[in-house]
Scaffold this motif. Structure first.
Motif, PDB file in Angstrom:
ATOM      1  N   TRP A  13      48.016 -23.404  29.424  1.00  0.00           N
ATOM      2  CA  TRP A  13      48.135 -21.996  29.508  1.00  0.00           C
ATOM      3  C   TRP A  13      48.284 -21.622  30.970  1.00  0.00           C
ATOM      4  CZ3 TRP A  13      48.957 -18.764  25.679  1.00  0.00           C
ATOM      5  CH2 TRP A  13      48.520 -19.203  24.327  1.00  0.00           C
ATOM      6  N   ARG A  14      49.137 -20.622  31.328  1.00  0.00           N
ATOM      7  CA  ARG A  14      49.622 -20.447  32.592  1.00  0.00           C
ATOM      8  C   ARG A  14      49.060 -18.597  32.722  1.00  0.00           C
ATOM      9  NH1 ARG A  14      50.076 -25.018  32.640  1.00  0.00           N
ATOM     10  NH2 ARG A  14      51.713 -26.009  33.497  1.00  0.00           N
ATOM     11  N   TRP A  15      48.775 -17.984  33.687  1.00  0.00           N
ATOM     12  CA  TRP A  15      48.612 -16.732  33.970  1.00  0.00           C
ATOM     13  C   TRP A  15      49.559 -16.219  34.890  1.00  0.00           C
ATOM     14  CZ3 TRP A  15      46.762 -12.207  31.729  1.00  0.00           C
ATOM     15  CH2 TRP A  15      46.757 -11.186  32.531  1.00  0.00           C
ATOM     16  N   GLU A  16      50.303 -14.894  34.483  1.00  0.00           N
ATOM     17  CA  GLU A  16      51.162 -14.406  35.533  1.00  0.00           C
ATOM     18  C   GLU A  16      50.936 -12.984  35.845  1.00  0.00           C
ATOM     19  OE1 GLU A  16      55.627 -13.726  37.290  1.00  0.00           O
ATOM     20  OE2 GLU A  16      55.410 -15.225  35.668  1.00  0.00           O
ATOM     21  N   SER A  17      50.418 -12.378  36.945  1.00  0.00           N
ATOM     22  CA  SER A  17      50.532 -11.090  37.265  1.00  0.00           C
ATOM     23  C   SER A  17      51.665 -10.198  37.232  1.00  0.00           C
ATOM     24  CB  SER A  17      49.348 -10.513  38.535  1.00  0.00           C
ATOM     25  OG  SER A  17      48.212 -11.270  38.176  1.00  0.00           O
TER      26      SER A  17
ATOM     27  N   GLU B 139      24.848  -7.224  37.077  1.00  0.00           N
ATOM     28  CA  GLU B 139      26.143  -8.145  37.623  1.00  0.00           C
ATOM     29  C   GLU B 139      27.284  -7.447  36.789  1.00  0.00           C
ATOM     30  OE1 GLU B 139      26.207 -12.633  38.040  1.00  0.00           O
ATOM     31  OE2 GLU B 139      26.826 -12.393  36.064  1.00  0.00           O
ATOM     32  N   VAL B 140      28.506  -7.451  37.391  1.00  0.00           N
ATOM     33  CA  VAL B 140      29.628  -6.923  37.093  1.00  0.00           C
ATOM     34  C   VAL B 140      30.541  -8.210  37.050  1.00  0.00           C
ATOM     35  CG1 VAL B 140      31.784  -5.132  36.900  1.00  0.00           C
ATOM     36  CG2 VAL B 140      29.126  -4.604  37.228  1.00  0.00           C
ATOM     37  N   GLY B 141      31.336  -8.570  36.170  1.00  0.00           N
ATOM     38  CA  GLY B 141      32.640  -9.405  35.986  1.00  0.00           C
ATOM     39  C   GLY B 141      33.927  -8.855  35.751  1.00  0.00           C
ATOM     40  N   ILE B 142      34.661  -9.957  35.164  1.00  0.00           N
ATOM     41  CA  ILE B 142      36.112  -9.469  35.065  1.00  0.00           C
ATOM     42  C   ILE B 142      36.164  -8.926  33.539  1.00  0.00           C
ATOM     43  CG2 ILE B 142      38.350 -10.318  34.491  1.00  0.00           C
ATOM     44  CD1 ILE B 142      37.735 -12.432  36.455  1.00  0.00           C
ATOM     45  N   SER B 143      36.818  -7.931  33.171  1.00  0.00           N
ATOM     46  CA  SER B 143      36.837  -7.403  31.649  1.00  0.00           C
ATOM     47  C   SER B 143      38.335  -7.457  31.358  1.00  0.00           C
ATOM     48  CB  SER B 143      36.312  -6.131  31.441  1.00  0.00           C
ATOM     49  OG  SER B 143      34.767  -6.096  31.631  1.00  0.00           O
ATOM     50  N   ALA B 144      38.834  -7.472  30.397  1.00  0.00           N
ATOM     51  CA  ALA B 144      40.205  -7.699  29.646  1.00  0.00           C
ATOM     52  C   ALA B 144      40.287  -6.928  28.529  1.00  0.00           C
ATOM     53  CB  ALA B 144      40.457  -9.104  29.615  1.00  0.00           C
ATOM     54  N   SER B 145      41.624  -6.340  28.476  1.00  0.00           N
ATOM     55  CA  SER B 145      42.166  -5.987  27.081  1.00  0.00           C
ATOM     56  C   SER B 145      42.297  -7.034  26.021  1.00  0.00           C
ATOM     57  CB  SER B 145      43.407  -4.924  27.321  1.00  0.00           C
ATOM     58  OG  SER B 145      44.332  -6.087  27.758  1.00  0.00           O
ATOM     59  N   ALA B 146      42.527  -8.099  26.430  1.00  0.00           N
ATOM     60  CA  ALA B 146      42.570  -9.193  25.288  1.00  0.00           C
ATOM     61  C   ALA B 146      42.140 -10.576  25.733  1.00  0.00           C
ATOM     62  CB  ALA B 146      44.144  -9.319  24.791  1.00  0.00           C
ATOM     63  N   LYS B 147      42.242 -11.700  25.046  1.00  0.00           N
ATOM     64  CA  LYS B 147      41.587 -12.811  25.548  1.00  0.00           C
ATOM     65  C   LYS B 147      42.603 -13.208  26.690  1.00  0.00           C
ATOM     66  CE  LYS B 147      39.310 -14.444  21.302  1.00  0.00           C
ATOM     67  NZ  LYS B 147      39.394 -15.429  20.273  1.00  0.00           N
ATOM     68  N   LEU B 148      41.932 -13.857  27.713  1.00  0.00           N
ATOM     69  CA  LEU B 148      42.377 -14.319  29.158  1.00  0.00           C
ATOM     70  C   LEU B 148      42.332 -15.964  28.737  1.00  0.00           C
ATOM     71  CD1 LEU B 148      43.403 -14.023  31.709  1.00  0.00           C
ATOM     72  CD2 LEU B 148      41.005 -14.436  32.695  1.00  0.00           C
ATOM     73  N   LYS B 149      43.599 -16.409  28.526  1.00  0.00           N
ATOM     74  CA  LYS B 149      43.671 -17.971  28.338  1.00  0.00           C
ATOM     75  C   LYS B 149      43.308 -18.802  29.334  1.00  0.00           C
ATOM     76  CE  LYS B 149      44.643 -16.866  23.953  1.00  0.00           C
ATOM     77  NZ  LYS B 149      44.044 -17.426  22.973  1.00  0.00           N
ATOM     78  N   VAL B 150      43.188 -18.507  30.699  1.00  0.00           N
ATOM     79  CA  VAL B 150      43.043 -19.370  31.691  1.00  0.00           C
ATOM     80  C   VAL B 150      41.314 -19.002  32.370  1.00  0.00           C
ATOM     81  CG1 VAL B 150      45.368 -19.756  32.551  1.00  0.00           C
ATOM     82  CG2 VAL B 150      43.867 -17.769  33.528  1.00  0.00           C
ATOM     83  N   SER B 151      41.065 -19.740  33.202  1.00  0.00           N
ATOM     84  CA  SER B 151      39.716 -19.157  33.567  1.00  0.00           C
ATOM     85  C   SER B 151      39.630 -18.112  34.668  1.00  0.00           C
ATOM     86  CB  SER B 151      38.911 -20.486  34.703  1.00  0.00           C
ATOM     87  OG  SER B 151      39.757 -20.560  35.619  1.00  0.00           O
ATOM     88  N   GLY B 152      38.554 -17.475  34.839  1.00  0.00           N
ATOM     89  CA  GLY B 152      38.747 -16.166  35.708  1.00  0.00           C
ATOM     90  C   GLY B 152      39.212 -16.477  37.024  1.00  0.00           C
ATOM     91  N   SER B 153      38.558 -17.521  37.555  1.00  0.00           N
ATOM     92  CA  SER B 153      38.829 -17.905  38.907  1.00  0.00           C
ATOM     93  C   SER B 153      40.359 -18.434  39.002  1.00  0.00           C
ATOM     94  CB  SER B 153      38.081 -19.215  39.499  1.00  0.00           C
ATOM     95  OG  SER B 153      38.305 -20.403  38.274  1.00  0.00           O
ATOM     96  N   VAL B 154      41.112 -18.783  38.080  1.00  0.00           N
ATOM     97  CA  VAL B 154      42.503 -19.169  38.144  1.00  0.00           C
ATOM     98  C   VAL B 154      43.417 -17.732  38.298  1.00  0.00           C
ATOM     99  CG1 VAL B 154      44.487 -19.842  36.729  1.00  0.00           C
ATOM    100  CG2 VAL B 154      42.509 -21.396  37.084  1.00  0.00           C
ATOM    101  N   ALA B 155      42.928 -16.891  37.348  1.00  0.00           N
ATOM    102  CA  ALA B 155      43.408 -15.494  37.388  1.00  0.00           C
ATOM    103  C   ALA B 155      43.260 -14.858  38.876  1.00  0.00           C
ATOM    104  CB  ALA B 155      42.955 -14.522  36.200  1.00  0.00           C
ATOM    105  N   VAL B 156      42.087 -14.810  39.272  1.00  0.00           N
ATOM    106  CA  VAL B 156      41.648 -14.459  40.831  1.00  0.00           C
ATOM    107  C   VAL B 156      42.348 -14.846  41.813  1.00  0.00           C
ATOM    108  CG1 VAL B 156      39.978 -14.053  42.411  1.00  0.00           C
ATOM    109  CG2 VAL B 156      39.396 -13.446  40.034  1.00  0.00           C
TER     110      VAL B 156
ATOM    111  N   GLY C 101      49.042  -8.328  33.179  1.00  0.00           N
ATOM    112  CA  GLY C 101      49.746  -9.608  33.416  1.00  0.00           C
ATOM    113  C   GLY C 101      49.996 -10.074  32.214  1.00  0.00           C
ATOM    114  N   TYR C 102      50.237 -11.582  32.052  1.00  0.00           N
ATOM    115  CA  TYR C 102      50.294 -12.104  30.678  1.00  0.00           C
ATOM    116  C   TYR C 102      49.719 -13.874  30.578  1.00  0.00           C
ATOM    117  CZ  TYR C 102      54.896 -13.747  32.380  1.00  0.00           C
ATOM    118  OH  TYR C 102      56.007 -14.253  33.123  1.00  0.00           O
ATOM    119  N   ASN C 103      49.430 -14.071  29.597  1.00  0.00           N
ATOM    120  CA  ASN C 103      49.242 -15.428  29.054  1.00  0.00           C
ATOM    121  C   ASN C 103      50.509 -16.127  28.782  1.00  0.00           C
ATOM    122  OD1 ASN C 103      46.248 -15.561  29.208  1.00  0.00           O
ATOM    123  ND2 ASN C 103      46.204 -14.112  27.465  1.00  0.00           N
ATOM    124  N   GLN C 104      50.986 -17.407  29.142  1.00  0.00           N
ATOM    125  CA  GLN C 104      51.825 -17.806  28.651  1.00  0.00           C
ATOM    126  C   GLN C 104      51.689 -19.425  28.631  1.00  0.00           C
ATOM    127  OE1 GLN C 104      55.807 -17.777  30.700  1.00  0.00           O
ATOM    128  NE2 GLN C 104      56.697 -17.169  28.720  1.00  0.00           N
TER     129      GLN C 104
END
Length: 211
Positions: A75-79, A115-132, A178-181
């Protein structure tokens, strides 16, 4: 690049405890800062990386990619878009009414640690650190996978006569799209899966007034 919100709101955002002696917050608008659509969001931890690839299958490899140079499947993430900051409160909203005919000083203190983390409208297919990491490079901002708003943080502000000052302590999160692909070993790509993210950016107070 593909890589694995009648007076004012005052905002004090810093990465470490900010007390009344810190710089005075900048003045802003009448209404409280917007909060994310909490009921529609999913908490993100390590990402749903074990999910299967899209159903359409790998297809044929592109003509310009030699068989000897396969892609690393996964999986890849692109903003794709950057919006404004949204405030996620930690603990109960506080308020102080000034019923006098003179300006009064209102002091607020955070009552819980959260503690407040990342929230998403759908499942994120990469780790939060990768998206960040991808968003920091794309938009030139500093983000975190999670931030902690702590008990005991103080702020003092002026409340005009006959007004009520409202205060909320918490974490400001940057809204992005962004999107998962999925990328296959033969370098073809699966369908894009659109996701909206709210990513921790800074800790701080939101202050606004009502009459």
């Amino acid at each position: 690049m593909l890589i694995a919100p009648s007076l004012a709101i005052a905002v004090l955002g810093v990465g470490s405890p900010a007390f009344a002696a810190d710089p005075v917050p900048a003045p802003i608008e009448t209404t409280p800062p917007a909060q994310p659509e909490e009921s529609d969001l999913l908490d993100v931890s390590d990402g749903d990386t074990s999910a299967p690839p899209p159903a359409e299958g790998p297809g044929k490899p592109p003509a310009d990619v030699p068989p000897a140079q396969p892609c690393e499947p996964g999986w890849r993430w692109e903003s794709t878009a950057k919006y404004k900051d949204y405030h996620k409160g930690v603990g109960a909203e506080q308020a102080n009414h000034n019923g006098t005919s003179r300006t009064a000083r209102s002091e607020f203190m955070s009552e819980v640690t959260g503690e407040v983390g990342i929230s998403a409208s759908a499942k994120l297919k990469v780790s939060g650190s990768v998206a960040v990491a991808e968003m920091e490079v794309e938009y030139g901002v500093e983000l975190s996978v999670k931030l902690t708003a702590k008990l005991g943080n103080k702020i003092a502000v002026d409340t005009p006569a006959k007004y009520t000052t409202h205060a909320r302590y918490g974490v400001y999160r940057l809204k992005t799209a962004g999107y998962n692909q999925y990328v296959y070993a033969n370098c073809t790509k699966g369908a894009k899966q659109n996701v909206t993210l709210y990513t921790p950016r800074r800790i701080g107070w939101a202050i606004w007034e009502t009459k």
